[in-house]
Design an enzyme around this catalytic site. Sequence first.
Site, PDB file in Angstrom:
ATOM      1  N   GLY A   1      45.491   4.933  16.693  1.00 60.49           N
ATOM      2  CA  GLY A   1      44.365   5.828  16.911  1.00 60.49           C
ATOM      3  C   GLY A   1      43.225   5.521  15.966  1.00 60.49           C
ATOM      4  O   GLY A   1      43.433   5.307  14.769  1.00 60.49           O
TER       5      GLY A   1
ATOM      6  N   GLY B   1      40.184   7.482  16.052  1.00 57.10           N
ATOM      7  CA  GLY B   1      39.225   8.574  16.126  1.00 57.10           C
ATOM      8  C   GLY B   1      38.627   8.822  14.757  1.00 57.10           C
ATOM      9  O   GLY B   1      38.635   7.949  13.885  1.00 57.10           O
TER      10      GLY B   1
ATOM     11  N   GLY C   1      41.657   8.434  11.976  1.00 57.15           N
ATOM     12  CA  GLY C   1      42.097   7.057  11.786  1.00 57.15           C
ATOM     13  C   GLY C   1      40.963   6.130  11.415  1.00 57.15           C
ATOM     14  O   GLY C   1      41.122   5.225  10.596  1.00 57.15           O
TER      15      GLY C   1
ATOM     16  N   LYS D   1      49.422  23.450   5.135  1.00 57.56           N
ATOM     17  CA  LYS D   1      48.332  23.003   5.999  1.00 57.56           C
ATOM     18  C   LYS D   1      48.473  23.612   7.389  1.00 57.56           C
ATOM     19  O   LYS D   1      47.472  24.033   8.001  1.00 57.56           O
ATOM     20  CB  LYS D   1      48.349  21.464   6.086  1.00 57.56           C
ATOM     21  CG  LYS D   1      47.362  20.869   7.102  1.00 57.56           C
ATOM     22  CD  LYS D   1      45.918  21.040   6.680  1.00 57.56           C
ATOM     23  CE  LYS D   1      44.936  20.539   7.727  1.00 57.56           C
ATOM     24  NZ  LYS D   1      45.015  19.089   7.971  1.00 57.56           N
TER      25      LYS D   1
END
Length: 311
Positions: free
Chosen positions: A7, A9, A12, A187
Amino acid sequence: MKVLFHGAGALGGYFGGRMLEAGYNVSYLVRERRAEQLRKEGLKIHSPAGDYENKEVKLYTSTEEIEEMDLIILAVKGYHLQQAIPQIKVIAQRTGAFVLPLLNGMEHIQQLREAVGIEKVLGGFASIIATLNDKGHVIHSNKGSAIKFGALHEAQVGICEKLEEINHDIQAAILREDDILKHMWKKYIFITAFSGVTSATKLPAGFIANIEATYRVARNVVLEMSQLAGKEGISFSEEEVDKIVSSMRGLAKEATSSMHQDLRKGLPIEVEHLHGGALRMAAKHDLQLPVIETLYGLLKPYENGEPNNRQ
């Protein structure tokens, strides 16, 4: 160490770009459309931490091309996980690579373990406020960014040591945590509240901080998620819970979640992965999560993008 980002996006693209900037051996597995965009535009990062551009990024569009790899960093959205798992399995079996998923939530850990083996899946997540513009450039809007990771099996100590070394060289934090599961839950608790409220209201953080009724909704999500964490064996003190809630008041007024950003663009959102995942885990413990269930119901129609845009 050879690192493959699955990935490219905002997530990444940013962290892989920072590793490339420091001279590390990084490549990407991406879809053909994203590969074409990267070939044309290059990998470009616009950031308060410094801009970066690389027009010669090594790209793969098929698992068949990948023969050697030490670490796969999974940097896809939750709704792409099921498509990614078969590819991760092929690469890990062929190369022996470890897998570091940076997804929010918890369900994916077991799913990846079932695919590649319990000894191969590290714990981890990322903290960053970033998005892609219409040219596919990474727009990083806050100065800080971090990947937190840690071993979930004794066989992962060596790869964790190698990854920890990167932290000294790049314009981002790559931090090893001994109790990574608790950090992941922290998180997950925060992002379930923050993404849920910003997306449901379609408003940024400032409205959570300044409107008491909205702030209480976020707090109630945090309380429900901390109860769920306890059922899963991860306990949070009252002080820790209060700190998670109050952190939303410390954000910049215009800061918002990636889910809200995707919602505004009419893109798919991770409501099933985050809120749906919490509800599935809660059902195993016969635990009711009424506020999360409400947010899930409000956001579910946008799961696959703007409803009016569906074919």
